[in-house]
Each structure stands twice: as C-alpha cells, then as structure tokens.
Design an enzyme around this catalytic site. Structure first.
Site, PDB file in Angstrom:
ATOM      1  N   THR A  95      48.225 -31.823  -6.152  1.00 15.69           N
ATOM      2  CA  THR A  95      47.832 -30.923  -5.074  1.00 15.69           C
ATOM      3  C   THR A  95      46.321 -30.901  -4.870  1.00 15.69           C
ATOM      4  O   THR A  95      45.840 -30.916  -3.738  1.00 15.69           O
ATOM      5  CB  THR A  95      48.338 -29.496  -5.371  1.00 15.69           C
ATOM      6  OG1 THR A  95      49.755 -29.539  -5.488  1.00 15.69           O
ATOM      7  CG2 THR A  95      47.938 -28.530  -4.289  1.00 15.69           C
ATOM      8  N   GLU A  96      45.586 -30.887  -5.971  1.00 20.68           N
ATOM      9  CA  GLU A  96      44.134 -30.731  -5.876  1.00 20.68           C
ATOM     10  C   GLU A  96      43.407 -32.016  -5.476  1.00 20.68           C
ATOM     11  O   GLU A  96      42.449 -31.971  -4.723  1.00 20.68           O
ATOM     12  CB  GLU A  96      43.570 -30.210  -7.201  1.00 20.68           C
ATOM     13  CG  GLU A  96      43.988 -28.779  -7.530  1.00 20.68           C
ATOM     14  CD  GLU A  96      43.365 -27.747  -6.606  1.00 20.68           C
ATOM     15  OE1 GLU A  96      42.306 -28.007  -6.014  1.00 20.68           O
ATOM     16  OE2 GLU A  96      43.945 -26.658  -6.484  1.00 20.68           O
ATOM     17  N   SER A  97      43.833 -33.175  -6.003  1.00 24.14           N
ATOM     18  CA  SER A  97      43.071 -34.402  -5.768  1.00 24.14           C
ATOM     19  C   SER A  97      43.917 -35.608  -5.381  1.00 24.14           C
ATOM     20  O   SER A  97      43.370 -36.669  -5.113  1.00 24.14           O
ATOM     21  CB  SER A  97      42.288 -34.775  -7.028  1.00 24.14           C
ATOM     22  OG  SER A  97      43.184 -35.239  -8.038  1.00 24.14           O
TER      23      SER A  97
END
Length: 196
Positions: A95-97
């Site tokens: 989700t983040e990267s």
C-alpha cells in the site's frame, strides 16, 4: 550482480513489448533481481483477465507475483522479532510503496514502508538505541526493521485493531485519536468511510 543495469535493460524490453510470453518472463526476471514493484505492476495490469478466469488456484503464480513476498528474509526476521504477522508487513509495504525501496513521498516519507525520518529516529530512541548519523531509510533492511517495529507499537496502542493501526500508520496516531473522538462510536466500516 548488476541489478541496477539489469533493471534498466528489463525496462527497455518492457517498454517495447506486448508479447504475453515475454511479459511473463519479465515478471520472473524482475522478481529475480528484487524489482518487485515492476513484477507486481505487470502481473496486476497485464494479466487481470487471466487472474479472473483462473481464480486463485488456476492463476496462483500471477496472484503471487501481484502480491509478492518481497524481501522475504528481512520481513520474516523482523515480523518474528516484533511479533507482527508477515502478511501485515507485506500489506503495508504494498500500500505504501508498491514494493519500491527508493521511493520518497512529497511529504518526505521514505522507502518500502514509507517512514518519516523523525518517526524512524524516535523508534531508535524508544528502543534505547542511538540513531545512526547516516540513517538511510531507503535501505530495505533498515526500513523493514523500523516499519515493523512501528506496526508493533501501533498494534499495542490500538489493541490490535487492524483498521486503526493501518490508519495510524498512514496518517499518524494523533489523527486516529481525533477521529475516534469524533466518530469512534460508528461501526468499523462506517468509521473508515468517515476518514478524510
């Protein structure tokens, strides 16, 4: 051992082909050099119909490439150390990267798990360790260690309620505390819908 050069070569092939057999080969090659953001992207964008038709069992390899166990030794080691499910670490990482170790957000979050430098330094302090002068959050091992440690702390703070932990990881625990005051009485799905 020349992964950066290999990545550029593979990117040139990727840019110039739509051959599905080559695309599958690119997925494998990208995974082989740890370029999971590219392999996951190809598996997601190029093979949606195959995944739909094959389902989980019939298209397992494509699903695994879309949701890889990226940086597996580091994730397994740190998830064990901090008692965090490895699947949770991979979910946050995706989700983040989208598994890209050198990504830097517009607000300064860095690396696979998108940590802010101040948060990272605070995690060292809380652990009773001196923060290295040359702290590099773009190094996967460092980022995964600190990101997993942070997930463990947030899990304790929010009693293991994963939606609250995920929200706090992304927006900060202080924001989640404010949201709990304002609309914490709602069911979880409604609570999530109210997050700005």
């Amino acid at each position: 051992g020349l992964n950066e050069l290999a990545r550029w070569e593979l990117w040139e092939v990727e840019r110039h082909t739509r051959n599905r057999q080559y695309m599958r080969m690119l997925i494998t090659a990208y995974e082989g050099i740890g370029s999971y953001h590219r392999s996951a992207s190809i598996a997601e964008l190029g093979f949606g119909k195959d995944r739909d038709q094959g389902g989980i069992e019939g298209a397992r390899a494509l699903w695994s490439s879309m949701y890889p166990q990226a940086f597996k030794p580091q994730v397994l080691s740190m998830s064990k150390r901090f008692s965090v499910a490895p699947e949770w670490v991979w979910a946050i990482m995706r989700t983040e990267s989208v598994y890209k170790p050198d990504v830097i957000s517009p607000v300064g979050a860095r690396g696979l798990m998108q940590l802010m430098p101040l948060t990272a330094r605070n995690l060292f302090r809380i652990a009773g360790e001196a923060s290295p002068e040359d702290l590099d959050l773009l190094v996967p091992e460092t980022n995964i260690r600190l990101g997993t440690q942070y997930l463990a702390r947030l899990g304790q703070k929010f009693n293991g309620q994963l939606p609250l932990v995920a929200a706090a990881y992304n927006a900060g625990p202080h924001r989640v505390e404010g949201w709990l005051v304002n609309f914490g009485h709602l069911d979880t799905d409604e609570f999530v819908e109210h997050i700005p």
